[in-house]
Design a protein around this motif. Structure first.
Motif, PDB file in Angstrom:
ATOM      1  N   ASN A  18      41.840  17.881 -15.818  1.00 30.34           N
ATOM      2  CA  ASN A  18      42.820  17.631 -16.784  1.00 30.34           C
ATOM      3  C   ASN A  18      43.614  16.516 -16.645  1.00 30.34           C
ATOM      4  OD1 ASN A  18      43.736  18.191 -19.541  1.00 30.34           O
ATOM      5  ND2 ASN A  18      45.504  19.463 -19.059  1.00 30.34           N
ATOM      6  N   ARG A  19      43.223  15.416 -15.894  1.00 31.74           N
ATOM      7  CA  ARG A  19      43.543  14.227 -15.316  1.00 31.74           C
ATOM      8  C   ARG A  19      44.996  14.128 -14.526  1.00 31.74           C
ATOM      9  NH1 ARG A  19      42.052  10.678 -20.987  1.00 31.74           N
ATOM     10  NH2 ARG A  19      40.181  11.692 -21.114  1.00 31.74           N
ATOM     11  N   HIS A  20      45.194  15.324 -13.893  1.00 26.43           N
ATOM     12  CA  HIS A  20      46.376  15.298 -12.966  1.00 26.43           C
ATOM     13  C   HIS A  20      46.122  14.865 -11.767  1.00 26.43           C
ATOM     14  CE1 HIS A  20      48.240  18.861 -15.962  1.00 26.43           C
ATOM     15  NE2 HIS A  20      48.002  17.697 -16.494  1.00 26.43           N
ATOM     16  N   ALA A  21      47.114  14.101 -11.166  1.00 22.48           N
ATOM     17  CA  ALA A  21      47.151  13.675  -9.927  1.00 22.48           C
ATOM     18  C   ALA A  21      46.970  14.743  -8.677  1.00 22.48           C
ATOM     19  CB  ALA A  21      48.152  12.626  -9.803  1.00 22.48           C
ATOM     20  N   ARG A  22      48.064  15.738  -9.181  1.00 19.47           N
ATOM     21  CA  ARG A  22      48.299  16.698  -8.033  1.00 19.47           C
ATOM     22  C   ARG A  22      47.057  17.658  -8.123  1.00 19.47           C
ATOM     23  NH1 ARG A  22      49.549  18.702  -3.426  1.00 19.47           N
ATOM     24  NH2 ARG A  22      50.463  20.637  -3.360  1.00 19.47           N
ATOM     25  N   ALA A  23      46.554  17.996  -9.414  1.00 18.27           N
ATOM     26  CA  ALA A  23      45.137  18.721  -9.113  1.00 18.27           C
ATOM     27  C   ALA A  23      44.164  18.118  -8.320  1.00 18.27           C
ATOM     28  CB  ALA A  23      44.866  18.981 -10.554  1.00 18.27           C
ATOM     29  N   GLN A  24      44.047  16.577  -8.259  1.00 19.99           N
ATOM     30  CA  GLN A  24      42.964  16.227  -7.750  1.00 19.99           C
ATOM     31  C   GLN A  24      43.161  16.232  -6.204  1.00 19.99           C
ATOM     32  OE1 GLN A  24      41.027  13.028  -9.538  1.00 19.99           O
ATOM     33  NE2 GLN A  24      40.597  11.779  -7.845  1.00 19.99           N
ATOM     34  N   ASP A  25      44.444  16.024  -5.820  1.00 21.08           N
ATOM     35  CA  ASP A  25      44.799  16.055  -4.430  1.00 21.08           C
ATOM     36  C   ASP A  25      44.479  17.484  -3.865  1.00 21.08           C
ATOM     37  OD1 ASP A  25      45.859  13.447  -4.406  1.00 21.08           O
ATOM     38  OD2 ASP A  25      48.036  14.168  -4.591  1.00 21.08           O
ATOM     39  N   LEU A  26      44.823  18.559  -4.709  1.00 19.09           N
ATOM     40  CA  LEU A  26      44.577  19.903  -4.311  1.00 19.09           C
ATOM     41  C   LEU A  26      43.008  20.156  -4.162  1.00 19.09           C
ATOM     42  CD1 LEU A  26      47.300  22.051  -6.307  1.00 19.09           C
ATOM     43  CD2 LEU A  26      47.174  21.766  -4.037  1.00 19.09           C
ATOM     44  N   LEU A  27      42.446  19.613  -5.063  1.00 17.39           N
ATOM     45  CA  LEU A  27      40.724  19.655  -5.218  1.00 17.39           C
ATOM     46  C   LEU A  27      40.264  19.198  -3.837  1.00 17.39           C
ATOM     47  CD1 LEU A  27      37.915  20.108  -6.156  1.00 17.39           C
ATOM     48  CD2 LEU A  27      38.263  17.659  -7.006  1.00 17.39           C
ATOM     49  N   MET A  28      40.758  17.887  -3.277  1.00 17.27           N
ATOM     50  CA  MET A  28      40.226  17.419  -2.208  1.00 17.27           C
ATOM     51  C   MET A  28      40.494  18.429  -1.066  1.00 17.27           C
ATOM     52  SD  MET A  28      38.445  15.201  -3.603  1.00 17.27           S
ATOM     53  CE  MET A  28      37.594  14.783  -2.080  1.00 17.27           C
ATOM     54  N   HIS A  29      41.801  18.733  -0.898  1.00 18.04           N
ATOM     55  CA  HIS A  29      42.028  19.600   0.116  1.00 18.04           C
ATOM     56  C   HIS A  29      41.428  21.034   0.167  1.00 18.04           C
ATOM     57  CE1 HIS A  29      44.970  21.936   2.830  1.00 18.04           C
ATOM     58  NE2 HIS A  29      44.771  22.952   2.043  1.00 18.04           N
ATOM     59  N   HIS A  30      40.966  21.449  -0.974  1.00 21.72           N
ATOM     60  CA  HIS A  30      40.157  22.828  -1.018  1.00 21.72           C
ATOM     61  C   HIS A  30      38.738  22.480  -0.810  1.00 21.72           C
ATOM     62  CE1 HIS A  30      43.650  25.277  -2.088  1.00 21.72           C
ATOM     63  NE2 HIS A  30      43.603  24.683  -3.357  1.00 21.72           N
ATOM     64  N   VAL A  31      38.344  21.194  -0.952  1.00 22.53           N
ATOM     65  CA  VAL A  31      36.768  20.896  -0.690  1.00 22.53           C
ATOM     66  C   VAL A  31      36.665  20.841   0.724  1.00 22.53           C
ATOM     67  CG1 VAL A  31      35.134  18.955  -0.651  1.00 22.53           C
ATOM     68  CG2 VAL A  31      36.395  19.560  -2.730  1.00 22.53           C
ATOM     69  N   ALA A  32      37.884  20.496   1.553  1.00 27.67           N
ATOM     70  CA  ALA A  32      37.698  20.368   2.628  1.00 27.67           C
ATOM     71  C   ALA A  32      37.988  21.798   3.499  1.00 27.67           C
ATOM     72  CB  ALA A  32      38.590  19.373   3.618  1.00 27.67           C
ATOM     73  N   GLU A  33      38.912  22.536   2.942  1.00 30.46           N
ATOM     74  CA  GLU A  33      39.299  24.192   3.571  1.00 30.46           C
ATOM     75  C   GLU A  33      38.361  24.809   3.222  1.00 30.46           C
ATOM     76  OE1 GLU A  33      43.096  26.835   3.444  1.00 30.46           O
ATOM     77  OE2 GLU A  33      42.699  25.606   1.718  1.00 30.46           O
TER      78      GLU A  33
END
Length: 207
Positions: A18-33
């Motif tokens: 939904n074009r949210h900066a925080r959501a993208q940060d969390l996505l990249m964190h979860h992709v790694a985790e």
């Protein structure tokens, strides 16, 4: 007796940010985790120019692999508004997004273009992680809309199959949720254990 080679299973995540900066940060964190192998991202905050990203020309959908780890890289094949296609190992991924505000006749035209992308990928197996705002009972949506009916006909015509099954919501918001998104695959790939996991399989395997 020689040992049988082990099959490598990869985890494919599909999400809408939904074009949210925080959501993208969390996505990249979860992709790694979580050890995600590749993420198909609808409505990202931005599409990074880094080599581990491949995005549509309008920036509304993209794919990303972890920058580190034992994962196949993404090699861009083609892109246009609403889709991006890339080689990912021996698989072709086609990440797609279509706005819920666009009319049905535009959706029909979009599916024609998308069918060409899938056809050009042959004979490689294809996975289509999608967020097309199309609802249909084949992917356990409680309601059906006109885009869902059009998409189902397209799936049958192109020889794809629905990967995600079950009634668990794939979209959750404050006002409710639904089964909106999912993956389509071509033979010889099948569902393996969980939605988003694909592994080599024989013809006729249920999805």
């Amino acid at each position: 007796m020689p040992a049988q080679p082990t099959k490598q299973a990869y985890e494919v995540l599909q999400c809408n940010l939904n074009r949210h900066a925080r959501a993208q940060d969390l996505l990249m964190h979860h992709v790694a985790e979580w050890g995600i192998s590749v993420a198909a991202v609808a409505e990202p905050y931005f599409v990074s120019p880094q080599s581990n990203w491949v995005g549509a020309t309008d920036g509304l959908v993209a794919m990303v692999v972890p920058p580190l780890g034992n994962h196949p890289p993404l090699t861009k094949i083609e892109s246009d508004p609403g889709y991006a296609a890339a080689e990912w190992g021996d698989i072709v991924l086609v990440a797609v997004y279509f706005s819920p505000n666009s009319p049905l006749f535009e959706f029909d035209q979009y599916l024609v273009r998308l069918g060409g992308v899938v056809g050009r990928a042959a004979p490689s197996p294809v996975i289509v992680p999608r967020d097309l705002n199309a609802k249909y009972r084949a992917w356990a949506s409680p309601v059906t809309n006109s885009k869902g009916e059009a998409l189902w006909k397209w799936i049958v015509q192109t020889g794809l199959e629905v990967l995600n099954q079950g009634t668990e919501f794939t979209c959750v918001r404050q006002q409710g949720g639904g089964v909106h998104s999912g993956h389509h695959v071509s033979y010889p790939y099948r569902r393996d254990a969980n939605d988003g996991l694909a592994s080599p399989g024989g013809h006729g395997d249920p999805l």
